[in-house]
Design an enzyme around this catalytic site. Structure first.
Site, short mmCIF file in Angstrom:
data_model
loop_
_atom_site.label_atom_id
_atom_site.label_comp_id
_atom_site.label_asym_id
_atom_site.label_seq_id
_atom_site.Cartn_x
_atom_site.Cartn_y
_atom_site.Cartn_z
N CYS A 59 0.83 -1.19 0.00
CA CYS A 59 0.00 0.00 0.00
C CYS A 59 0.88 1.26 0.00
O CYS A 59 1.54 1.55 -0.97
CB CYS A 59 -0.98 -0.04 1.17
SG CYS A 59 -2.39 1.07 0.97
N HIS A 119 -3.35 -5.55 1.66
CA HIS A 119 -2.97 -5.78 3.07
C HIS A 119 -3.46 -7.17 3.51
O HIS A 119 -4.40 -7.72 2.96
CB HIS A 119 -3.66 -4.75 3.97
CG HIS A 119 -3.07 -3.38 3.92
ND1 HIS A 119 -1.83 -3.08 4.43
CD2 HIS A 119 -3.57 -2.21 3.43
CE1 HIS A 119 -1.59 -1.79 4.27
NE2 HIS A 119 -2.62 -1.25 3.66
#
Length: 486
Positions: A333, A430
């Protein structure tokens, strides 16, 4: 009709989140349908919910303790710090804007209707709601317009149990002092107290417990010993990370630069649980160790500011040297965005509009955008074929030549980017290290063997926590104190 009880603490990090999870699991074992609720949370460690929003990760763990999927009603107000004085405000799972602390203090009472609406919906589907406070009700400067502690308890008519933390010292003053500064109306809601994190012979605190009871006229619901397996549960707060990392053991070295706005760091918990992994949190002033096998850049709530902090710490130089030595780097991310050539913020989402140069280890560029991607994803690790799952929670899109070398397939779409060597990887997903098959395959590439079934370990630890509650906490008294709502 549902009942509710609230656990408030004498301060932050006294163990409220974990104890609420244990109470919920224990009450569920007794046959009750239970739900967690936290009116207002402040955390950059968020979970994506099945209804397409985000909540604090502690409430996601508490939902798991209840045996249900996380829902945005469990944490209707989430504050995600972006600067020292400002935060992104999430209302019932969706971004509602950015506010500076002084503005939020003036406006927070306007959020109470949304809080009560979510609370009422939860009450319609369960027997018991266990509510978690935030910080301390003794912060009298925050009492006006409060929606997190006594303001909520008063508005919803929910009784309170006050928890102190003996490990930090002064627990008698913590609890007695809280009563001293609260109004009579707020104190009337407190039905008892408990003491958490006791180490050693609990009988040595009998006189202290009795002194608190005598001074406050509140009954004690227990003195809870330190829960030894707390590190096996997903960490809620960045303050917990150094201790988790030390639990990793000997083996391949994974170095994680601890940036100021580190976010969504749940990927670290499964790695810390592996005996074959030496997970190290690297703090400013400490170089990335030359012996590191992998440098892992996790998420960030403020990618551009954290990239500047990374450079200020000299870690950009360390990472470049690590790659020259043949080391591996993975960015997740915000970490993925940092590894690229540039990050463009044309709308000023993270601060003044502009463009900054990335670390340049992946040939990709990122453009930040106002809309937030919140998705639960299932996929495959392309090199190994290992199944994995996770979630996306980001603002922005990343594209460039290295995206032509994907290393994930999510649904029917290839995803992620890698450099020509395959040693530098990035993606937006994630939670992937929580997938045992992927974690095992990835670690095997470093010569490490996975020996943990992570999801089973979390379930076993929640059961152990429930047994801990039953042994040392007066759950019967808590259930008796709970009040009907609605």
């Amino acid at each position: 009709m549902a009942k509710a009880i609230m656990i408030q603490g004498t301060g932050s990090n006294v163990g409220k989140s974990m104890i609420v999870a244990g109470i919920l699991r224990a009450a569920r074992a007794r046959g009750l349908t239970v739900r967690p609720f936290k009116p207002q949370n402040m955390s950059n460690n968020a979970a994506v919910t099945s209804d397409g929003g985000e909540i604090g990760r502690a409430q996601a763990l508490q939902a798991r303790a209840c045996g249900v999927a996380p829902h945005t009603d469990m944490n209707p107000i989430l504050l995600k710090p972006q600067t020292a004085t400002g935060a992104q405000v999430i209302v019932q799972g969706q971004v509602a804007g950015h506010q500076e602390a002084h503005a939020f203090g003036k406006n927070k009472a306007a959020l109470m209707p949304a809080v009560l609406e979510s609370f009422a919906r939860l009450g319609a589907e369960c027997d018991l709601i266990v509510v978690e406070g935030a910080g301390s009700p003794a912060e009298t400067n925050l009492r006006a317009g409060d929606i997190a502690n006594m303001g909520f308890a008063r508005a919803a008519g929910v009784p309170v149990i006050l928890m102190g933390d003996i490990d930090r010292g002064g627990v008698i003053a913590q609890i007695v002092g809280t009563q001293a500064v609260l109004s009579d109306e707020d104190n009337a809601l407190i039905k008892g107290f408990c003491v958490n994190k006791f180490r050693g012979d609990r009988s040595l605190f009998d006189k202290g417990r009795d002194d608190i009871a005598a001074r406050t006229s509140w009954p004690s619901l227990g003195v809870l010993p330190w829960f030894e397996h707390a590190a096996r549960l997903p960490a809620e707060d960045v303050m917990d990370l150094p201790a988790r990392a030390r639990s990793g053991g000997d083996g391949i070295v994974i170095a994680v630069p601890q940036l100021p706005r580190i976010a969504n760091f749940d990927d670290l918990d499964p790695l810390a649980a592996e005996p074959g992994v030496d997970l190290r949190m690297i703090t400013p002033g400490t170089p990335i160790p030359a012996e590191a096998d992998l440098v892992l850049l996790v998420g960030s709530k403020s990618t551009i500011a954290d990239l500047a902090a990374l450079r200020a710490a000299g870690w950009d130089i360390d990472i470049a040297a690590h790659i020259r030595r043949g080391g591996h780097v993975m960015g997740l991310c915000g970490g993925y965005q940092m590894l690229g050539r540039s990050i463009d913020d044309p709308n000023g989402i993270e601060g003044p509009a502009g463009r900054v140069q990335g670390l340049g280890h992946l040939e990709v560029d990122t453009v930040l955008a106002p809309s937030k991607n919140l998705l639960l994803r299932d996929g495959v690790h392309l090199p190994s074929g290992a199944a994995l799952n996770g979630y996306e929670i980001h603002m922005g899109e990343t594209n460039g030549p290295d995206c032509a070398r994907p290393w994930l397939r999510l649904g029917n779409t290839d995803d992620g980017a890698s450099d020509r060597t395959g040693r530098v990887l990035g993606c937006y997903l994630h939670g992937i290290f929580g997938s045992d098959s992927f974690r095992s395959a990835y670690l095997e590439g470093f010569g490490a063997r996975s020996s943990v079934v992570f999801e089973d370990q979390v379930e076993e630890t929640l059961d152990a926590l429930a047994a801990h509650i039953e042994a040392y906490f007066d759950l019967d008294a808590l259930l008796d104190a709970a009040a009907e709502i609605g």
